[in-house]
Design an enzyme around this catalytic site. Structure first.
Site, PDB file in Angstrom:
ATOM      1  CG  MET A   1      -2.305   0.410  -0.569  1.00 21.85           C
ATOM      2  SD  MET A   1      -1.668   1.948  -1.191  1.00 21.85           S
ATOM      3  CE  MET A   1      -0.420   1.318  -2.235  1.00 21.85           C
ATOM      4  N   PRO A   2      -4.040  -2.935   0.219  1.00 24.77           N
ATOM      5  CG  PRO A   2      -3.011  -4.636   1.418  1.00 24.77           C
ATOM      6  CD  PRO A   2      -3.641  -3.286   1.579  1.00 24.77           C
ATOM      7  CG  PHE A   3      -8.051  -5.033  -5.221  1.00 26.42           C
ATOM      8  CD1 PHE A   3      -9.298  -4.687  -4.736  1.00 26.42           C
ATOM      9  CD2 PHE A   3      -7.968  -5.791  -6.369  1.00 26.42           C
ATOM     10  CE1 PHE A   3     -10.449  -5.093  -5.386  1.00 26.42           C
ATOM     11  CE2 PHE A   3      -9.112  -6.199  -7.036  1.00 26.42           C
ATOM     12  CZ  PHE A   3     -10.353  -5.853  -6.541  1.00 26.42           C
ATOM     13  CG  ASP A  39      -6.204  -0.764   3.288  1.00 27.61           C
ATOM     14  OD1 ASP A  39      -7.002  -0.988   2.360  1.00 27.61           O
ATOM     15  OD2 ASP A  39      -5.052  -0.349   3.113  1.00 27.61           O
ATOM     16  CB  THR A  73      -2.871  -5.715  -6.225  1.00 27.12           C
ATOM     17  OG1 THR A  73      -3.186  -6.726  -7.191  1.00 27.12           O
ATOM     18  CG2 THR A  73      -2.148  -4.566  -6.903  1.00 27.12           C
TER      19      THR A  73
END
Length: 136
Positions: A1-3, A39, A73
């Protein structure tokens, strides 16, 4: 789920190179942080002269206009060792495959928690996700 947000000086990287950078960041997140392969949430920002600033030699690292700011993030919980291995591997792979200078790979990890994410529909999906794979 990193942005992931990647910022760079305009005209330093073409579409093909940006695709390579995206792929490499993703592959290293999979390898070092156990992020699922699908992801992928990344945004690339080019900056004109007067919008992109950096120290050319802070902490003894000689940077050039090829500098990439890579802000990731992600969920907290990675060890210092994992992070250091990730930084090293990412810089080496970008340097070898693009090519670009390792000195121009600037990475910032921003840790947060599951309740800090909504992937759409106004929901906090990670709070409902099964325990398996929740170390994202």
């Amino acid at each position: 789920m990193p942005f992931i947000r990647v910022s760079y000086y305009e005209n330093q990287y073409d579409r093909k190179k940006l695709g390579q950078i995206s792929r490499i960041i993703g592959s290293e997140l999979v390898e070092y942080f156990n992020v699922p392969e699908d992801d992928v949430f990344q945004v690339f920002h080019s900056h004109k002269e007067g919008e992109f600033f950096y120290s050319s030699n802070y902490l003894g690292v000689e940077r050039s206009d090829g500098l990439l700011y890579i802000q990731i993030t992600l969920k907290s919980g990675r060890t210092t060792s994992q992070k250091k291995d990730f930084y090293r591997a990412l810089a080496e792979l970008l340097s070898n495959e693009l090519p670009m200078r390792k000195e121009d790979v600037f990475v910032v990890l921003v840790d947060n928690e599951f309740e800090d994410w909504s992937f759409g529909n106004g929901e906090a999906q990670m709070l409902k996700a099964p325990k398996i794979g929740r170390d994202l």
